[in-house]
Design a protein around this motif. Sequence first.
Motif, PDB file in Angstrom:
ATOM      1  N   ARG A  96      38.531  25.379  28.278  1.00  0.00           N
ATOM      2  CA  ARG A  96      38.708  25.246  26.832  1.00  0.00           C
ATOM      3  C   ARG A  96      38.550  23.810  26.358  1.00  0.00           C
ATOM      4  O   ARG A  96      38.952  23.471  25.251  1.00  0.00           O
ATOM      5  CB  ARG A  96      40.075  25.823  26.442  1.00  0.00           C
ATOM      6  N   GLY A  97      37.957  22.968  27.193  1.00  0.00           N
ATOM      7  CA  GLY A  97      37.527  21.650  26.737  1.00  0.00           C
ATOM      8  C   GLY A  97      38.475  20.498  26.987  1.00  0.00           C
ATOM      9  O   GLY A  97      38.234  19.393  26.488  1.00  0.00           O
ATOM     10  N   LEU A  98      39.543  20.704  27.760  1.00  0.00           N
ATOM     11  CA  LEU A  98      40.464  19.604  28.063  1.00  0.00           C
ATOM     12  C   LEU A  98      40.082  18.954  29.398  1.00  0.00           C
ATOM     13  O   LEU A  98      39.908  19.652  30.401  1.00  0.00           O
ATOM     14  CB  LEU A  98      41.904  20.117  28.128  1.00  0.00           C
ATOM     15  N   PRO A  99      39.968  17.608  29.444  1.00  0.00           N
ATOM     16  CA  PRO A  99      39.617  16.919  30.694  1.00  0.00           C
ATOM     17  C   PRO A  99      40.849  16.790  31.602  1.00  0.00           C
ATOM     18  O   PRO A  99      41.434  15.716  31.750  1.00  0.00           O
ATOM     19  CB  PRO A  99      39.128  15.556  30.203  1.00  0.00           C
ATOM     20  N   ILE A 100      41.248  17.898  32.212  1.00  0.00           N
ATOM     21  CA  ILE A 100      42.527  17.982  32.928  1.00  0.00           C
ATOM     22  C   ILE A 100      42.636  16.943  34.041  1.00  0.00           C
ATOM     23  O   ILE A 100      43.666  16.263  34.183  1.00  0.00           O
ATOM     24  CB  ILE A 100      42.736  19.395  33.492  1.00  0.00           C
ATOM     25  N   GLU A 101      41.599  16.815  34.851  1.00  0.00           N
ATOM     26  CA  GLU A 101      41.657  15.884  35.981  1.00  0.00           C
ATOM     27  C   GLU A 101      41.905  14.455  35.501  1.00  0.00           C
ATOM     28  O   GLU A 101      42.745  13.731  36.047  1.00  0.00           O
ATOM     29  CB  GLU A 101      40.359  15.963  36.793  1.00  0.00           C
ATOM     30  N   GLU A 102      41.208  14.053  34.458  1.00  0.00           N
ATOM     31  CA  GLU A 102      41.381  12.700  33.913  1.00  0.00           C
ATOM     32  C   GLU A 102      42.776  12.527  33.304  1.00  0.00           C
ATOM     33  O   GLU A 102      43.433  11.498  33.513  1.00  0.00           O
ATOM     34  CB  GLU A 102      40.324  12.434  32.849  1.00  0.00           C
ATOM     35  N   LEU A 103      43.251  13.527  32.566  1.00  0.00           N
ATOM     36  CA  LEU A 103      44.559  13.430  31.915  1.00  0.00           C
ATOM     37  C   LEU A 103      45.677  13.317  32.948  1.00  0.00           C
ATOM     38  O   LEU A 103      46.618  12.538  32.776  1.00  0.00           O
ATOM     39  CB  LEU A 103      44.795  14.643  31.021  1.00  0.00           C
ATOM     40  N   GLU A 104      45.572  14.089  34.028  1.00  0.00           N
ATOM     41  CA  GLU A 104      46.595  14.010  35.082  1.00  0.00           C
ATOM     42  C   GLU A 104      46.519  12.677  35.815  1.00  0.00           C
ATOM     43  O   GLU A 104      47.556  12.081  36.146  1.00  0.00           O
ATOM     44  CB  GLU A 104      46.433  15.170  36.055  1.00  0.00           C
ATOM     45  N   ALA A 105      45.304  12.206  36.075  1.00  0.00           N
ATOM     46  CA  ALA A 105      45.150  10.938  36.794  1.00  0.00           C
ATOM     47  C   ALA A 105      45.750   9.777  36.003  1.00  0.00           C
ATOM     48  O   ALA A 105      46.312   8.841  36.585  1.00  0.00           O
ATOM     49  CB  ALA A 105      43.673  10.675  37.085  1.00  0.00           C
ATOM     50  N   ARG A 106      45.682   9.839  34.682  1.00  0.00           N
ATOM     51  CA  ARG A 106      46.207   8.772  33.821  1.00  0.00           C
ATOM     52  C   ARG A 106      47.659   9.030  33.397  1.00  0.00           C
ATOM     53  O   ARG A 106      48.228   8.264  32.626  1.00  0.00           O
ATOM     54  CB  ARG A 106      45.320   8.629  32.585  1.00  0.00           C
ATOM     55  N   ASN A 107      48.264  10.105  33.934  1.00  0.00           N
ATOM     56  CA  ASN A 107      49.651  10.466  33.633  1.00  0.00           C
ATOM     57  C   ASN A 107      49.868  10.741  32.145  1.00  0.00           C
ATOM     58  O   ASN A 107      50.963  10.534  31.619  1.00  0.00           O
ATOM     59  CB  ASN A 107      50.624   9.385  34.111  1.00  0.00           C
ATOM     60  N   ILE A 108      48.798  11.200  31.474  1.00  0.00           N
ATOM     61  CA  ILE A 108      48.928  11.636  30.089  1.00  0.00           C
ATOM     62  C   ILE A 108      49.409  13.085  30.052  1.00  0.00           C
ATOM     63  O   ILE A 108      50.073  13.510  29.108  1.00  0.00           O
ATOM     64  CB  ILE A 108      47.579  11.507  29.352  1.00  0.00           C
ATOM     65  N   LEU A 109      49.099  13.823  31.109  1.00  0.00           N
ATOM     66  CA  LEU A 109      49.510  15.217  31.242  1.00  0.00           C
ATOM     67  C   LEU A 109      50.146  15.421  32.605  1.00  0.00           C
ATOM     68  O   LEU A 109      49.633  14.933  33.613  1.00  0.00           O
ATOM     69  CB  LEU A 109      48.294  16.143  31.103  1.00  0.00           C
ATOM     70  N   THR A 110      51.267  16.155  32.612  1.00  0.00           N
ATOM     71  CA  THR A 110      51.862  16.561  33.883  1.00  0.00           C
ATOM     72  C   THR A 110      52.043  18.066  33.872  1.00  0.00           C
ATOM     73  O   THR A 110      52.433  18.655  32.852  1.00  0.00           O
ATOM     74  CB  THR A 110      53.204  15.845  34.127  1.00  0.00           C
ATOM     75  N   ILE A 111      51.720  18.717  34.986  1.00  0.00           N
ATOM     76  CA  ILE A 111      51.831  20.165  35.135  1.00  0.00           C
ATOM     77  C   ILE A 111      52.807  20.450  36.266  1.00  0.00           C
ATOM     78  O   ILE A 111      52.610  19.983  37.390  1.00  0.00           O
ATOM     79  CB  ILE A 111      50.456  20.802  35.430  1.00  0.00           C
ATOM     80  N   ILE A 112      53.860  21.210  35.967  1.00  0.00           N
ATOM     81  CA  ILE A 112      54.942  21.431  36.925  1.00  0.00           C
ATOM     82  C   ILE A 112      55.272  22.921  37.012  1.00  0.00           C
ATOM     83  O   ILE A 112      55.338  23.615  35.988  1.00  0.00           O
ATOM     84  CB  ILE A 112      56.203  20.641  36.518  1.00  0.00           C
TER      85      ILE A 112
END
Length: 250
Positions: free
Chosen positions: A122-138
């Motif tokens: 759906r267009g979110l750059p998940i790998e980049e967001l997690e690498a930069r700690n902008i997104l966390t998935i738990i």
Amino acid sequence: MNEELLTVEEVSKILRTTPNTIYRWLRAGKLPGVKLGKEWRIRKEILASKLNETNTTSIRGQRFWDKIGPHRGHVLAVTRDTNDLFDLEAEFFKKGLSRGFRLFKGCWCQKPDDVRRELSIRGLPIEELEARNILTIIDLTDYYNRSGKNGPVQIWSEEARKTLELGYKTMWGSASPNPLSFGGHFHNLIEFESSLDNALRKLPVVGICTYFFDDFTGDNFMRLIDLMNVHLSVIFYNNGSVIYLKNEPA
């Protein structure tokens, strides 16, 4: 007649959604198409006209997100299938990113890797967001199994504190429990949502709890009412159409 026909996969990439969503729209008549044997095709000019309609809907969608307070809130979101659920979460996270907020995704019935795949589609750059700690998935189920309802509530609180330490003013988070996620006992879910509601009222967090109900009769109707009572507002989301209700105290 020289009309360009697009495949379902081509249309899903243009609209940044899944092929299953396109098939659903075709079967429901929301997106006109033609069948060639067992395969669907969509005329390019028909898609262009629908994109113009979608642009208008997106403007309304932006106004809808603006109804949610940007820095604090606990919102119940109700959909009727998992594709709509992921569509809603993706829109929510994109809006949070546009405002410069940190993102949190808590997994219950969903698997973290499945979430990463669906949000990436759906267009979110998940790998980049997690690498930069902008997104966390738990995976919150693991914390619930170890510590009961206090485990997931503590994770929300810890991620909110981490958000402030990283220099963000606000965290936008989403989680997707199931009415039977808590050992099959709905009252455990209500206790958790009530505890989370109390915690989020004191934190710079907008939290959306996304549920899907494929049936609104019988016990599910009563469960929905109970869930509405432990959230500040409610979203009903269906194929991009939105109803937003604010839960005013009696």
